[in-house]
Structure formats: C-alpha cells, structure tokens
Design an enzyme around this catalytic site. Structure first.
Site, PDB file in Angstrom:
ATOM      1  N   HIS A  76       0.843  -1.197   0.000  1.00 20.61           N
ATOM      2  CA  HIS A  76       0.000   0.000   0.000  1.00 20.61           C
ATOM      3  C   HIS A  76       0.878   1.246   0.000  1.00 20.61           C
ATOM      4  O   HIS A  76       0.674   2.169  -0.788  1.00 20.61           O
ATOM      5  CB  HIS A  76      -0.935  -0.021   1.218  1.00 20.61           C
ATOM      6  CG  HIS A  76      -1.548   1.303   1.551  1.00 20.61           C
ATOM      7  ND1 HIS A  76      -2.527   1.881   0.777  1.00 20.61           N
ATOM      8  CD2 HIS A  76      -1.317   2.176   2.555  1.00 20.61           C
ATOM      9  CE1 HIS A  76      -2.885   3.044   1.303  1.00 20.61           C
ATOM     10  NE2 HIS A  76      -2.147   3.255   2.384  1.00 20.61           N
ATOM     11  N   ASP A 105       6.929  22.840 -25.370  1.00 18.83           N
ATOM     12  CA  ASP A 105       6.856  21.460 -24.874  1.00 18.83           C
ATOM     13  C   ASP A 105       7.904  21.337 -23.775  1.00 18.83           C
ATOM     14  O   ASP A 105       8.526  22.324 -23.386  1.00 18.83           O
ATOM     15  CB  ASP A 105       7.139  20.449 -26.003  1.00 18.83           C
ATOM     16  CG  ASP A 105       6.522  19.075 -25.699  1.00 18.83           C
ATOM     17  OD1 ASP A 105       6.778  18.561 -24.599  1.00 18.83           O
ATOM     18  OD2 ASP A 105       5.767  18.565 -26.543  1.00 18.83           O
ATOM     19  N   TRP A 141       7.472  -0.402   3.895  1.00 20.63           N
ATOM     20  CA  TRP A 141       8.050   0.251   2.714  1.00 20.63           C
ATOM     21  C   TRP A 141       9.445   0.771   3.021  1.00 20.63           C
ATOM     22  O   TRP A 141      10.221   1.044   2.109  1.00 20.63           O
ATOM     23  CB  TRP A 141       7.154   1.399   2.227  1.00 20.63           C
ATOM     24  CG  TRP A 141       7.287   2.677   2.971  1.00 20.63           C
ATOM     25  CD1 TRP A 141       6.733   2.978   4.178  1.00 20.63           C
ATOM     26  CD2 TRP A 141       8.021   3.841   2.569  1.00 20.63           C
ATOM     27  NE1 TRP A 141       7.092   4.248   4.551  1.00 20.63           N
ATOM     28  CE2 TRP A 141       7.874   4.802   3.583  1.00 20.63           C
ATOM     29  CE3 TRP A 141       8.795   4.168   1.444  1.00 20.63           C
ATOM     30  CZ2 TRP A 141       8.461   6.065   3.524  1.00 20.63           C
ATOM     31  CZ3 TRP A 141       9.383   5.429   1.390  1.00 20.63           C
ATOM     32  CH2 TRP A 141       9.213   6.359   2.417  1.00 20.63           C
ATOM     33  N   SER A 169      11.842   8.722 -12.075  1.00 19.09           N
ATOM     34  CA  SER A 169      11.741  10.005 -11.385  1.00 19.09           C
ATOM     35  C   SER A 169      12.907  10.910 -11.720  1.00 19.09           C
ATOM     36  O   SER A 169      12.739  12.114 -11.906  1.00 19.09           O
ATOM     37  CB  SER A 169      11.757   9.814  -9.868  1.00 19.09           C
ATOM     38  OG  SER A 169      10.689   9.058  -9.483  1.00 19.09           O
ATOM     39  N   GLU A 254      12.143  12.936   0.579  1.00 15.94           N
ATOM     40  CA  GLU A 254      11.020  12.337  -0.149  1.00 15.94           C
ATOM     41  C   GLU A 254       9.682  12.850   0.379  1.00 15.94           C
ATOM     42  O   GLU A 254       8.748  13.098  -0.379  1.00 15.94           O
ATOM     43  CB  GLU A 254      11.097  10.812  -0.032  1.00 15.94           C
ATOM     44  CG  GLU A 254       9.861  10.049  -0.527  1.00 15.94           C
ATOM     45  CD  GLU A 254       9.675  10.102  -2.027  1.00 15.94           C
ATOM     46  OE1 GLU A 254      10.657  10.373  -2.743  1.00 15.94           O
ATOM     47  OE2 GLU A 254       8.537   9.878  -2.488  1.00 15.94           O
ATOM     48  N   TYR A 256       9.075  15.722   1.467  1.00 18.89           N
ATOM     49  CA  TYR A 256       8.836  17.053   0.891  1.00 18.89           C
ATOM     50  C   TYR A 256       8.624  16.985  -0.605  1.00 18.89           C
ATOM     51  O   TYR A 256       7.950  17.842  -1.177  1.00 18.89           O
ATOM     52  CB  TYR A 256       9.957  18.012   1.298  1.00 18.89           C
ATOM     53  CG  TYR A 256       9.876  18.233   2.780  1.00 18.89           C
ATOM     54  CD1 TYR A 256       8.847  19.015   3.296  1.00 18.89           C
ATOM     55  CD2 TYR A 256      10.714  17.585   3.660  1.00 18.89           C
ATOM     56  CE1 TYR A 256       8.689  19.153   4.650  1.00 18.89           C
ATOM     57  CE2 TYR A 256      10.568  17.722   5.019  1.00 18.89           C
ATOM     58  CZ  TYR A 256       9.550  18.504   5.512  1.00 18.89           C
ATOM     59  OH  TYR A 256       9.386  18.628   6.861  1.00 18.89           O
ATOM     60  N   SER A 267      -1.094  27.269  -3.825  1.00 23.16           N
ATOM     61  CA  SER A 267      -0.734  28.670  -4.021  1.00 23.16           C
ATOM     62  C   SER A 267      -1.231  29.211  -5.358  1.00 23.16           C
ATOM     63  O   SER A 267      -1.297  30.422  -5.559  1.00 23.16           O
ATOM     64  CB  SER A 267       0.788  28.851  -3.950  1.00 23.16           C
ATOM     65  OG  SER A 267       1.272  28.338  -2.741  1.00 23.16           O
ATOM     66  N   HIS A 301      15.175  12.054  12.778  1.00 20.91           N
ATOM     67  CA  HIS A 301      13.989  12.098  13.638  1.00 20.91           C
ATOM     68  C   HIS A 301      13.031  10.943  13.355  1.00 20.91           C
ATOM     69  O   HIS A 301      12.099  10.733  14.107  1.00 20.91           O
ATOM     70  CB  HIS A 301      13.271  13.461  13.550  1.00 20.91           C
ATOM     71  CG  HIS A 301      12.618  13.746  12.236  1.00 20.91           C
ATOM     72  ND1 HIS A 301      12.565  15.002  11.701  1.00 20.91           N
ATOM     73  CD2 HIS A 301      11.986  12.953  11.349  1.00 20.91           C
ATOM     74  CE1 HIS A 301      11.944  14.951  10.541  1.00 20.91           C
ATOM     75  NE2 HIS A 301      11.578  13.729  10.318  1.00 20.91           N
ATOM     76  N   HIS A 302      13.284  10.203  12.278  1.00 15.72           N
ATOM     77  CA  HIS A 302      12.471   9.011  12.016  1.00 15.72           C
ATOM     78  C   HIS A 302      12.950   7.832  12.840  1.00 15.72           C
ATOM     79  O   HIS A 302      12.358   6.765  12.797  1.00 15.72           O
ATOM     80  CB  HIS A 302      12.550   8.623  10.539  1.00 15.72           C
ATOM     81  CG  HIS A 302      11.924   9.638   9.637  1.00 15.72           C
ATOM     82  ND1 HIS A 302      10.605   9.610   9.295  1.00 15.72           N
ATOM     83  CD2 HIS A 302      12.431  10.730   9.027  1.00 15.72           C
ATOM     84  CE1 HIS A 302      10.329  10.617   8.495  1.00 15.72           C
ATOM     85  NE2 HIS A 302      11.419  11.326   8.319  1.00 15.72           N
ATOM     86  N   THR A 327       7.178  26.420   7.254  1.00 17.18           N
ATOM     87  CA  THR A 327       5.867  25.837   6.971  1.00 17.18           C
ATOM     88  C   THR A 327       4.784  26.753   7.506  1.00 17.18           C
ATOM     89  O   THR A 327       3.762  26.986   6.848  1.00 17.18           O
ATOM     90  CB  THR A 327       5.747  24.435   7.599  1.00 17.18           C
ATOM     91  OG1 THR A 327       6.949  23.719   7.329  1.00 17.18           O
ATOM     92  CG2 THR A 327       4.573  23.686   7.040  1.00 17.18           C
ATOM     93  N   LYS A 330       4.138  29.645   5.249  1.00 18.72           N
ATOM     94  CA  LYS A 330       3.271  29.304   4.117  1.00 18.72           C
ATOM     95  C   LYS A 330       1.795  29.347   4.513  1.00 18.72           C
ATOM     96  O   LYS A 330       0.978  29.955   3.823  1.00 18.72           O
ATOM     97  CB  LYS A 330       3.613  27.913   3.586  1.00 18.72           C
ATOM     98  CG  LYS A 330       4.916  27.909   2.849  1.00 18.72           C
ATOM     99  CD  LYS A 330       5.126  26.594   2.135  1.00 18.72           C
ATOM    100  CE  LYS A 330       6.111  26.752   1.022  1.00 18.72           C
ATOM    101  NZ  LYS A 330       5.575  27.442  -0.142  1.00 18.72           N
TER     102      LYS A 330
END
Lengths: 524, 173, 375
Positions: A76, A105, A141, A169, A254, A256, A267, A301-302, A327, A330
């Site tokens: 998932h 293009d 994952w 990517s 990733e 972000y 925006s 921090h993960h 953040t 924004k």
C-alpha cells in the site's frame, strides 16, 4: 501578458490509435498518461488499504493472515508513494509547466516518453510480487534490514522495481529542471514564475539528489543478500542502523517531494478564488527553498529510538522543530491571501481550503513528534500513522484533486459537474476525518502500527476508522465518474475558465491546441 | 551548447549522489568512531595503554553480557558478570564459547558497548572480536580480552556494559 | 452506498453497546515513573500550544470565509505583502519553539542518563518473543504470548477476543522488577530489529542484532504494566507483548528465590524417566508456545513458507535427525535452534509430541536423558 498568434501551418494533430500513446513525445499526452497511471495505482493501493482496514475492523483475525497483512501495509505504501502520488505530480508538471512558462513542450521530449513508459513496467513488477513464492515484500516500505532480507522470491523484484521507479523520477526531474531553466518565455524571470513551477523546480532538485541515494541503499541490500557483502550485517562489521540513516537521508526529502508540489498547487488556486494576488510571493519561494534545505538535515527524527548520542538527538530535534517556521510562513501567507478577498467556493477552492486546514493538523502532530522525549512514546504507533496520513491524504492527495478540478476544464474544454464535485469534496472530507482522526486516539492509547490484530480496548476507534476508510474509498469512485464524465463531454469551458484566474495557461484555448506556444509569448 | 553543458551537469548530480550513498558507509564509520553512535568500541595499542595514568579515585563497574545470534549451536558466556575497574588501568576478562555441534564450525564475535557515550572511551588492547574463530567439533575454548577505560571517560558514567554477540560464520558439513 | 453506511453504523452501534469494548482512552498515559510524568506534561504542553495556534489560524480562516465572500458582496483588497507581518510570523514561532525545546532537552538528558542503576536486565528480542536475563542473579527465561490469546486470534477460531483476559497483552512468563529501584534495561536482538515498549515507563528502544542499547526506569507504584513490540519484525510482530510486574522489594526478592528454586526442579525433572502421557501433555504445551507461530496449531504449517509437521519426513523419520533439527535449527531458514531456549525435558516432550501428535503416529518416545546426551 501577450500571446503571439501562432503560425497555424505548424499545427498538426496527434497520430491515431494506440501508437499515439506509445510513441508520443507531447507533454500533454504524457501528462495525461501519468495522470491515468496514477489514478489506476491510486485505486489499487486503495483496495489494499481497504483490506487492511477490513482486517482491523474487529480484534481477532477475520480475513487475512499476518504475513499477508504485512504485505498489504508494505505494498500500500510503496504503491501510493511511488505509483500514485509521485506520478500524479509529475503528470501535473508535464501538463502545466510548459503552459505556465510559455514553452512549446518539455525540453527533452523523447526522454519524457521513456520516463513515463518505465513506470508501467516498474509498477507491474511491484504488483507481480503478490503472486510469487513467499509472497509480496512484507517488511514495511522502509525495507529495514535484517527483516527485509527474509523476503522470498519477491526480493530482487522489489529492488529492481525501486531502481526503475528511481530512474523514471530522475529522468522526469531532469526534464523539468531543463524545461524551467531553458524554455521560459521572454520576460518570464525566475521571480515571475507561478508558484507551482517554483515548487516543482525545487522538488526536482530534491528528487535528483535523493533518489540515487535510495538506489544505492537498496543496491547494498541486494549485494548483502546475494553477494555476501555486509553493509548492514553486524557479523561482517556492518550495522543495520546504517541502512536506516541512508534510507531516511532519502526518505525525509522524499516527504517534501510529496508535499512541495502540493504547496504550489494550493498557491495557484487560493488567489484565483480569493480574487486577490498571492500574499508574500517571494517569502513563499524562500520558505519552499528553506524547507527543501532543512529536509536534508533532519532525517534521524524518524529513528530516535535506535539509540543515538544525546547531542545527535538534540540536534535532530531542534532542526526538525525549525521546519515549523517556513511551513508556518506558508500557512500564514495562504490565510492572508484569503483575508479580505472576494471568495467563491468552487470545488478546487474547497479542496485547497481543506488542504490548508487538514495539512495544518498533520503539521501540528509533526511538531509534537519532533520533540525527542515524547517521540519515544509516539514512535511506531498509530499516532504516527494518523500524522503522515493527514499530511498525505487530505494533504497531498487533496491537492492533486484540487489541481484536477482546477485544470480539468482547461485540459478537456468541458466543465465538470460542479454540484457533483462539491459533493465529492464534502463526503471525502467527512470520511477522511472519520478515517484518520480516531487513529490519533488509539495511537496515544498505545496501539502500535503495522499490527494485524489488536487488544480489545482499541476496538471502538478502529471500527470508526474502518467505516471512514470504506466511505472515503467509495467516494473516490465518484471522483473517477466525474473525471470520465467531464472528459467525454459537458458544458463548454471558456478560455479563462475561472473569473479570477491569472497566468499564461488561461490565455490558451480550452482545450489547448495539441502544440501550444510554438511562438513564445512575451511576458511583461 | 550551453544547454547541453547544463544538461550534462544535471545528469552528473544523480551519478554523484549514487556515489554519495556509498560514501555514507565510510562517513558513518568515522562518525560512529567519533561519537560511539552504534556502540563500537575504541581500540589502542598496548604501548599507548601503558602511557595512561590510573585514576585511583574513580571506580567504574564493567558488566559483561553475551548473546548468540539466531540461536546458533553455541554456548557462549562471560566468565565473570562484572568487575570494578579504575580508568587508565588495563584489565583482563574472559568469555567461554563452546561449539555444540559434532562438526567443525567457525564463529565471529561482535562487540558493542552501552551507554554509547562510554563506547569511545572503552578501549580493547586484546580482543577476539571481528576475527573468525575456528572451532573443532564440540570444542570449548576460553577467549581472553584486555581492556582499558580512558581516564577522560565522562563523569556521569558509572557503569559500562560490554556485550558480545556470537555469529555463526560457517559450519563444515 | 447509503445501505452500506447503514449496515456499518448498525454494526458500530452493536459493538458499542456490548460493553466489552467500553474503553475510550484518548490520550497518552501518565505512566508510573517520574520520567513518564515529565513526558506526559511535555505532551500536554505542546498539545495546548498547537491548539492555541490552531484556534488563531483556523479562526482567521473561518472568519474570512464567512465575511470575505463574493456572495456577500465583499470586494477584494489588493494588498499582497507586508514585511512587518511576515517578519513577525517568522520570529514569533521561533520563540515558541525555543520555549518548547528547552524543557524537552532537559527531559531528554535525564532519560539518557542510565548511571547509578540498581539492577541490570538484558532484554533480547526474538521472532517472536522476548528473553529476559538477570545476569547478576543468574535468571533467564523466555516470555511468549499467552496461549489463550494465540488460540483466539487464529482465523475462524470461533473465540471472541473480548472473552480473553488482556487479549494479546498477556504472556506466560512476565518480567518482574522491584519498585523504587533504578532498573537499567539493555536491549539486543537475536535476529531482526525489534522495539521494546512499555508506555507506562515511557521506555521505547530498538533491539538490534549485534548491538546493545540501554534505557532505564524507576517505577513508583507496584502493578502490572503492559506493552508491545514497536518495531516491525515479521509475521507475528503484533503477537509478542511485554508484561512487566513491579513488586515491592521484599516480594521481588522472594520471586528471585523462587526462580532459582524452580531452575533446580527443572534440572531434577530432566533426570527422571517420563511416561508417554506426561511427555505428550508437556509436549503440547511447549508446542503451543514455541512452534505454533510457524507450524500452526494443527501442524499443517503455511505452504511455501513454513513446512508442515504432520507427515513431514523429519518428524516421522529418524529420531536423531528430528532432534538435531529441533536443537540446532536449520541455518539459512526460519527454523531456529531451540537447544538454547528449551530445557532437556521440554525438547524431549515436544519431539515426542511432534512424532505422536498432530496427525503423526511414529510410536517412539524421547527421554530427557537422550537430549542431555546430545548437549
């Protein structure tokens, strides 16, 4: 802004039939391919989410075995991140960036074709792991060793598919950077670019800097399993925690990559429907750039619970908390854009406002878990699950939906059904909150993530969450219906489409010619 | 031309970053040595060790623990649970390992130290770690180690745990 | 779709009124250590800060959405920047963050200081159980999920989890610690990464193979505290709970004596000769704690992943080969070596059970002395 009248002799239509799509180098075709691919993967990943939620409706095991459950959570995530969200944003970039900067293009149209056509192969390879011996990858994952090394025949398929997704990517990103650097219309300076272009410009750099690191990390896994290296094996002088460092060095940027384009979309939309220019354009650009920079120095921090020196924990805690500043800028800017505007609430605006509110809720829980001592309690619980789903579902996915409603009339020339669109927004919003808000509670009450069965005191909130999941999942069938209906026909859209819309894309006809801006406009 | 040069530069970024992913391996090792981040111990030579001054007024408890990875066919225990040591002086300790199989086997032991802030100050001058140890069938062997704790170990460290994990490298069939 | 919602709501209603699920815990536990209290206070502090900011931001948005809409005839203003405002909302959050970071840093430094510990316990994670060792006292045991939880969790078990006490949060051998003492936990793993988490202690640390981590707790109140593995560790990640009983020091000392005494008893049991019935009875117990996770309750295994015991060439073949597999495992597969985790009597019993139960009927017996001879 002024578009020169294009020379009609150069306009030729697309080829007919299947070959049109296989050989196309047209940014609009490729954008559509990306978006359709993303929608299919979104539905496949969504079914997996529903299997997870169905199993979690009640304690005890009802539908699936624990190993398959772990495969579902793993697949998932991989499918939603690499198959649904990233291709959706690349698809939007393909469609909109040339039209927004007045380019004919993408800069590298043939590479554009390859970067798309790698995806179906990578996606098929990933989904095919479900049918091989030993089952699909079930190590999350994040693919932490040593657990991931216990994967069966699916292991090399997983690694190869991550490599392919990475190639796609990277090529897509290089194309976007090259397009933005080289093909802007005369007078379109960097600080005049629409914010969607800016956020994608920065995202593309994040992608080319981090996808190769992921590719390196999974290659190390591959050689550890099959070629007797020991990057992550303590017996050979390696360290399983090192994988986590390398993975999250990719993994945090990733995060972000999945949200900066969303910032760009919102925006674009809020000023349109507030009929008022975006507040603090330049501070938006600087905030995006500083978020991108900070994303490289907060990865640990993960993994606060792996055991780190106090100094490292303090550094990563403070750097992470610092992300709240740009953040916040924004969010404040979006609110100020709305402030004293003349707002209407068409579907794209509803999704954009939903984004700002629910993304902010995810941001708050993010601030909470930045603080190391309390993160020890939150880590690997449903509180984390609630957090990242708030930023990714009513965050990133809502922004994609907002973008689709916003630009669909431009792409197809037909207006979507406004009342159906609004209905889609309201049921999605209600169900997504029923789905994810209770997960904060079970997480705080002590339910770990990635478990197929749970202690009975967590039952009530899990039931509510499952009801929300099915509601949200079914609501998306309405989304598919609305899109198909709009593609096939409907009330004709004007070129301007939205009263308050500004930008080069709205100077084109709806739908735009197959080749647009063959003569670049002058931007004053 | 300029466009092409720019493109080349762009393509170089992912290539370099792929290399950087691998570069993180040695960087991480250096970082770990400096900070004791993954409990890796320091190591010094016997000559260096003899230079260090014994700190009489400080006593640190050193604990020894062991584990056998993946429940391999080994018995592996420290011969002492703990020792009180002065920083700056060298001490000896032993572990005993026994091969439970009727076959020859090779083991490898990996050390780790907690708390991590003590790891870099825990030096071993003699150790059976990181080298493969061949065992005959059912052989039992005492494995010695000599260690010395730096005099500059942080003041709030009063207990240091040394752990060895024994991995099975190969079993002769 | 409406019908589906109706069904779902109906089911929810039924569940809520059943009473068995009547726990609506919505917040972090305060826990039972000074550190966990501090963590709870920090959690509430940052939560209130977030709520306050949320009220301001969402309030402004909602006000603006109500009053600044075109349908009310509101004309759009044209301002699009304000340096003062932008500086303010960059600087003010920085101050708020610093104010949050200071107490967090203080708490963190305390949590990471494991000096002056009274007791050391080595915690080792296994797929899928925990091992607790008290090196100084010489106590060591495994802690498995309680068998009634395991039975109820199986698919189509027909047992309502609500009827099982502490469903999925009960073990056969809990960890026992004294209250009022600083207990230092060392964490390592035998196979893959695990995470040892007891919310009431605010202790969560990863157990990583080849490395040790440490963390500590000083529990204030006697009681039973429950937690779970927090790091995904494979199939039965959700089925390796943690139960810690905190006892007054005198009771803790009694428990230590008991453990040492029962270790002697086990040794004695290994020296006597067992009859078939008691071997089978003991064997079934061992099977349900140590083998059932992979080989399944009926011995059928999981095709393609874990081999069946029923009718297997090993379990119905030569005794020596069977014992070798159980004691030394199969390197390179998920089959662990059980020599280190089961005593002689248990190995003998479970071997006998596998040969004569689960649909097999070889007819022979294995005695603890046979196992002892192999060590």
């Amino acid at each position: 802004m002024n578009a020169h009248v294009a020379d009609t002799h150069e306009h030729h239509g697309p080829e007919k039939g299947l070959m049109r799509w296989i050989t196309t180098t047209n940014h609009k075709d490729i954008g559509s391919l990306y978006l359709w691919f993303s929608l299919i993967m979104f539905l496949i990943g969504g079914v997996m989410a529903l299997i997870i939620r169905a199993e979690l409706f009640q304690p005890g095991l009802q539908f699936v075995d624990p190993q398959f459950f772990n495969s579902m959570t793993t697949m998932h995530a991989l499918i939603m991140i690499f198959g649904a969200l990233m291709p959706a944003f690349v698809g939007l970039a393909n469609w909109m960036i040339p039209m927004m900067i007045g380019a004919p293009d993408m800069a590298l149209p043939r590479m554009n074709n390859w970067s798309f056509w790698i995806l179906p192969f990578a996606g098929t390879l990933l989904v095919a792991t479900l049918f091989v011996e030993g089952g699909a990858p079930a190590s999350g994952w994040t693919m932490y060793p040593p657990l991931v090394l216990q994967t069966g025949a699916a292991f090399p398929m997983l690694i190869f598919s991550v490599h392919l997704l990475g190639f796609s990517s990277i090529m897509g990103s290089i194309n976007i950077i090259a397009t933005i650097m080289n093909l802007r219309a005369p007078g379109m300076t960097y600080m005049k670019m629409p914010l969607f272009v800016w956020t994608w410009f920065i995202t593309a750099y994040l992608l080319i800097a981090t996808m190769p690191v992921l590719a390196g990390a999974v290659t190390m896994l591959l050689t550890d399993k099959y070629f007797a290296t020991s990057f992550f094996d303590a017996a050979g002088g390696g360290d399983p925690v090192m994988f986590q460092h390398i993975f999250w060095f990719f993994g945090h940027p990733e995060v972000y990559i999945l949200i900066l384009p969303a910032f760009g979309i919102v925006s674009q939309i809020i000023p349109t429907f507030a009929r008022k220019p975006l507040f603090g354009y330049s501070s938006m650009v600087y905030a995006t750039a500083s978020i991108a920079f900070l994303s490289f120095i907060v990865w640990a921090h993960h993994m606060f619970t792996v055991g780190m020196p106090v100094a490292a924990e303090l550094f990563f805690m403070m750097a992470t908390m610092l992300i709240a500043v740009p953040t916040g800028v924004k969010v404040f800017n979006w609110v100020s854009t709305m402030w004293r505007g003349s707002m209407t609430f068409e579907t794209p605006m509803l999704f954009a406002i939903g984004f700002v509110m629910m993304f902010t809720i995810g941001g708050f829980s993010g601030l909470m878990m930045a603080m190391t001592p309390i993160d020890f309690q939150y880590h690997d619980t449903y509180f984390i699950v609630a957090h990242f789903h708030y930023v990714l579902v009513p965050g990133a996915i809502f922004s994609v939906m907002a973008a689709v409603y916003y630009w669909l009339p431009k792409w197809t020339g037909n207006m979507y059904d406004e009342s159906l669109g609004k209905f889609h927004f309201w049921i999605s919003t209600i169900f997504v909150n029923i789905l994810f808000f209770p997960q904060h509670f079970v997480g705080l009450a002590g339910m770990p993530r990635r478990i197929p069965d749970y202690s009975v005191q967590f039952t009530d909130f899990n039931m509510i969450s499952t009801v929300g999941a099915f509601g949200f999942g079914l609501s998306q069938l309405l989304f598919v219906y609305i899109i198909i209906k709009t593609v096939r026909g409907g009330e004709k859209a004007t070129d301007q489409v939205w009263e308050g819309a500004e930008g080069l894309e709205w100077t084109l006809s709806s739908p735009p010619e197959y080749h647009t801006f063959t003569v670049q406009p002058d931007v004053k | 031309m300029k466009t092409q040069r720019n493109l080349l530069k762009l393509f170089m970024i992912p290539v370099l970053m792929f290399g950087f992913g691998y570069l993180m391996v040695p960087i991480y090792d250096v970082f770990c040595d400096l900070t004791g981040i993954n409990g890796k111990t320091g190591s010094i030579t016997v000559a260096e060790a003899s230079q260090q001054k014994k700190v009489e007024e400080r006593l640190i408890k050193v604990e020894f623990v062991s584990s056998v990875n993946e429940l391999g066919p080994w018995e592996f225990k420290p011969d002492q649970f703990s020792m009180m040591v002065h920083p700056g002086q060298a001490y000896h300790a032993t572990y005993t390992a026994k091969n439970l199989l009727d076959k020859d086997a090779i083991s490898q032991s990996v050390p780790s130290v907690a708390p991590s802030k003590a790891a870099e100050h825990f030096n071993k001058t003699e150790c059976f770690c990181f080298t493969e140890q061949a065992f005959k069938a059912n052989e039992e062997r005492t494995m010695p180690l000599t260690f010395i704790i730096d005099p500059d170990v942080p003041d709030d460290v009063d207990t240091v745990t040394l752990s060895y994990t024994l991995f099975t490298k190969s079993i002769k069939s | 779709m409406n019908k589906l919602i109706q069904i779902a709501v109906g089911m929810m209603g039924a569940a809520f009124t059943s009473g068995a699920y009547a726990a609506w815990e919505t917040n972090l536990t305060k826990g039972v250590t000074d550190i966990s209290h501090e963590v709870y206070d920090l959690h509430m502090l940052v939560l209130y800060v977030c709520i306050a900011i949320g009220v301001l931001v969402f309030g402004a948005m909602i006000y603006s959405m109500i009053y600044h809409r075109k349908s009310k005839g509101h004309k759009a203003a044209t301002f699009h920047e304000s340096t003062k405002a932008e500086i303010a909302w960059t600087i003010v959050p920085v101050f708020i963050l610093v104010a949050l970071a200071i107490p967090a840093a203080k708490a963190l430094i305390k949590m990471e200081d494991s000096s002056n510990a009274d007791l050391t316990i080595l915690v080792t994670g296994y797929q899928w159980k925990w091992q607790y060792e008290y090196p100084e006292e010489g106590i060591s045991f495994f802690s498995n999920l309680a068998s009634d939880s395991r039975e109820a969790s199986a698919r189509d078990s027909g047992i309502d989890p609500a009827t099982v006490d502490n469903y999925l949060l009960e073990v056969d051998n809990p960890l026992v610690i004294p209250v009022g003492k600083k207990v230092r936990f060392l964490f390592t793993s035998n196979d893959v990464n695990h995470g040892w988490w007891v919310p009431d202690f605010a202790v969560k640390k990863d157990a990583i193979p080849g490395f040790i981590n440490d963390m500590w707790a000083n529990v204030n109140e006697p009681g039973i505290y429950r937690g779970q593995c927090a790091e995904l560790c494979g199939k039965d990640h959700g089925f390796m709970p943690i139960v810690v009983i905190a006892k007054e020091e005198s009771e803790y000392n009694e428990w230590v004596e008991q453990q040492l005494a029962s270790a002697k008893e086990t040794e004695a049991a290994a020296n006597k000769t067992w009859d078939m019935a008691s071997l089978m009875e003991q064997g079934e117990k061992v099977y349900t704690t140590s083998c059932v996770a992979c080989h399944q309750a009926g011995g059928q295994g999981i095709p393609g992943v874990f081999p069946a015991i029923t009718g297997s060439a090993i379990a119905t073949g030569d005794v020596a080969g069977h014992l070798d597999t159980i004691m030394n495992g199969r390197p390179g597969t998920a089959m662990q070596a059980f020599a280190g985790q089961l005593n002689d009597a248990d190995v003998a019993a479970v071997t006998t059970y596998q040969r004569n139960g689960l649909g097999n009927s070889v007819g022979d017996m294995v005695q603890p002395s046979d196992v002892k001879a192999l060590r």
